[in-house]
Design a protein around this motif. Structure first.
Motif: not given
Length: 89
Positions: A45-50
């Motif tokens: 998810t975007p949180a994982h990428w961040l």
């Protein structure tokens, strides 16, 4: 059951005579246990990428550090926290 076994191992691994937080067996048990609990497939998810970008930046900054080994122990702590994030997310 695996999470309960990991929680017990972390609680038992408290060794008050160790002068360094990096050498504490607790962090190593958390790191190995997090590897044991990681799912086979992680939906990014975007949180994982961040979190991955922040972790990569922390590792890259060790290249130009005056004493990279001082930060290597902190990278062990950060790695355990990143694995815990991946397990929980």
């Amino acid at each position: 059951m695996r999470l309960a076994a990991l929680a017990f191992a972390v609680a038992v691994a408290d060794w008050p005579g160790i002068p360094s937080g990096v050498a504490s067996p607790r962090w190593w048990i958390m790191l190995l246990g997090a590897c044991w609990l990681l799912p086979e497939r992680i939906h990014m998810t975007p949180a994982h990428w961040l979190v991955l970008a922040t972790f990569a930046w922390a590792g890259i900054t060790l290249w130009w550090a005056v004493e990279p080994l001082d930060g290597a122990g902190e990278m062990v702590h950060l790695t355990a926290l990143v694995f815990a994030f991946c397990i929980g997310a």
